[in-house]
Enzyme design. Structure first.
Site, PDB file in Angstrom:
ATOM      1  N   CYS A 248       0.932  -1.323  -0.130  1.00  0.00           N
ATOM      2  CA  CYS A 248       0.041  -0.040  -0.136  1.00  0.00           C
ATOM      3  C   CYS A 248       0.828   1.351  -0.087  1.00  0.00           C
ATOM      4  O   CYS A 248       0.734   2.014  -0.794  1.00  0.00           O
ATOM      5  CB  CYS A 248      -1.001   0.090   1.328  1.00  0.00           C
ATOM      6  SG  CYS A 248      -0.174   0.073   2.797  1.00  0.00           S
ATOM      7  N   HIS A 296      -2.749   1.234   6.821  1.00  0.00           N
ATOM      8  CA  HIS A 296      -3.084   1.300   5.399  1.00  0.00           C
ATOM      9  C   HIS A 296      -3.337   2.439   4.696  1.00  0.00           C
ATOM     10  O   HIS A 296      -3.749   3.459   5.564  1.00  0.00           O
ATOM     11  CB  HIS A 296      -4.540   0.362   5.185  1.00  0.00           C
ATOM     12  CG  HIS A 296      -4.786  -0.012   3.860  1.00  0.00           C
ATOM     13  ND1 HIS A 296      -3.942  -1.148   3.156  1.00  0.00           N
ATOM     14  CD2 HIS A 296      -5.645   0.506   3.007  1.00  0.00           C
ATOM     15  CE1 HIS A 296      -4.321  -1.155   1.750  1.00  0.00           C
ATOM     16  NE2 HIS A 296      -5.219  -0.244   1.781  1.00  0.00           N
ATOM     17  N   HIS A 308      -5.724   1.704  -4.593  1.00  0.00           N
ATOM     18  CA  HIS A 308      -4.877   1.263  -3.370  1.00  0.00           C
ATOM     19  C   HIS A 308      -4.325  -0.112  -3.830  1.00  0.00           C
ATOM     20  O   HIS A 308      -4.973  -0.815  -4.755  1.00  0.00           O
ATOM     21  CB  HIS A 308      -5.509   1.393  -2.094  1.00  0.00           C
ATOM     22  CG  HIS A 308      -6.495   0.449  -1.883  1.00  0.00           C
ATOM     23  ND1 HIS A 308      -6.869  -0.309  -0.730  1.00  0.00           N
ATOM     24  CD2 HIS A 308      -7.542  -0.317  -2.652  1.00  0.00           C
ATOM     25  CE1 HIS A 308      -7.916  -1.241  -0.990  1.00  0.00           C
ATOM     26  NE2 HIS A 308      -8.442  -1.049  -1.876  1.00  0.00           N
TER      27      HIS A 308
END
Length: 333
Positions: A248, A296, A308
């Site tokens: 990420c 995240h 993402h």
């Protein structure tokens, strides 16, 4: 007459027929009992692919902080190695300076060993005239002062060298420790991902490209969005920063690097490398972070969408930001 005698007295054909009838009855009764048990036992349906994915997502929430912690240590290690290189550059001239100063001291020591300072002083005094004696004594005092300064240069240079060397030694020791931590974390993460992947449903995932972006978008944000969207469909690989696989924070770093903005490969650092933006003012290109520990991050596209790198088994894709708890937005640059 006893019953067994009566049966034994029957013809063989008759006795065989009775035995066959008894076996059929036992079979019927057994089938009824088993059937009844099957009816009573609760049925357990196999989990659907959606249920398996949801379970893996839940486990991934616990694993991803470890991955980002790994990214944090690795980013710090990179900075430490750069510091070590800078210290090494400082130490090299100090080492040379120390060596030269020690050589001067060695020359003085050799000279005094051969002639002795008292002989030198005696020679000056014997050849001196009364009116020049004060001048010669002053010269000797200056000579001694210069020698003291030479000695002090050695002492100062050595002390500075030792201080810088001590910093470097501490830094290297910390790097060795960090490398061991990285190896342990890497093994832990790989084992956990392998376990999760064993239970992942074998399905292909097709994702659409990024939507058309409208509104006020900076030049850097446009570049970052374009680059991030070009990676849709690329696999998730933890620790990867592109160009063909990402985690990420690796994806957001890669996207903004193309826009000339440097981000650290760690969600916690990226949170501090941008300007805080309230959700009501978030614009396409902002970074959107999730969970209380910020483990995240995605690239916001507007309209509750982001691009993402979700997790192992799921490629880079466009998703709704409301599927995870939003921690906040940051604007890089």
């Amino acid at each position: 007459m006893p019953l067994h005698r009566h049966v034994q007295g029957q013809p063989p054909a008759r006795r065989a027929g009775l035995r066959r009838a008894a076996r059929r009855l036992i079979t019927v009764v057994a089938a009824v009992v088993v059937g009844a048990g099957m009816l009573v036992a609760p049925a357990h349906a196999a989990p659907s692919p959606e249920e398996i994915e949801a379970a893996i997502d839940k486990q991934w929430e616990q694993l991803e902080p470890t991955i980002e912690q790994y990214n944090k240590v690795r980013a710090q290690l990179k900075k430490d190695r750069k510091k070590a290189e800078e210290l090494q550059k400082k130490i090299e001239p100090l080492a040379l300076q120390t060596e030269l100063a020690l050589n001067r001291v060695g020359d003085m020591a050799s000279r005094y060993y051969m002639t002795g300072p008292s002989q030198e002083l005696g020679a000056l005094l014997v050849s001196a005239k009364p009116d020049t004696l004060t001048e010669q004594l002053t010269y000797l005092d200056r000579l001694a002062a210069q020698e003291r300064r030479d000695l002090q240069v050695v002492i100062d240079a050595r002390a500075k060298f030792d201080a810088e060397k001590q910093k470097l030694d501490v830094l290297i020791a910390e790097e060795v420790k960090q490398e061991k931590e990285l190896a342990a974390k890497k093994n832990q993460i790989n084992a956990e991902i392998k376990r999760l992947q064993a239970s992942m449903p074998k399905t292909s995932v097709k994702v659409a490209g990024c939507p058309t972006i409208n509104g006020v978008v900076s030049s850097a944000a446009r570049t970052a969005i374009r680059v991030a969207c070009q990676q849709v469909g690329d696999p998730y690989v933890w620790g990867a920063t592109g160009p063909n696989a990402f985690d990420c924070s690796g994806l957001t770093q890669f996207a903004y690097r193309a826009a000339g903005i440097s981000l650290t490969h760690f969600t916690g650092a990226q949170w501090n490398e941008g300007k805080a933006i309230p959700r009501s003012e978030a614009r396409p290109g902002d970074l959107v972070f999730f969970f209380s520990d910020l483990h995240h991050v995605g690239l916001f596209l507007g309209g509750d969408l982001m691009v993402h790198a979700p997790r192992a088994g799921k490629p880079v894709q466009v998703a709704n930001i409301n599927h995870m708890p939003v921690a906040g937005f940051r604007r890089p640059g």
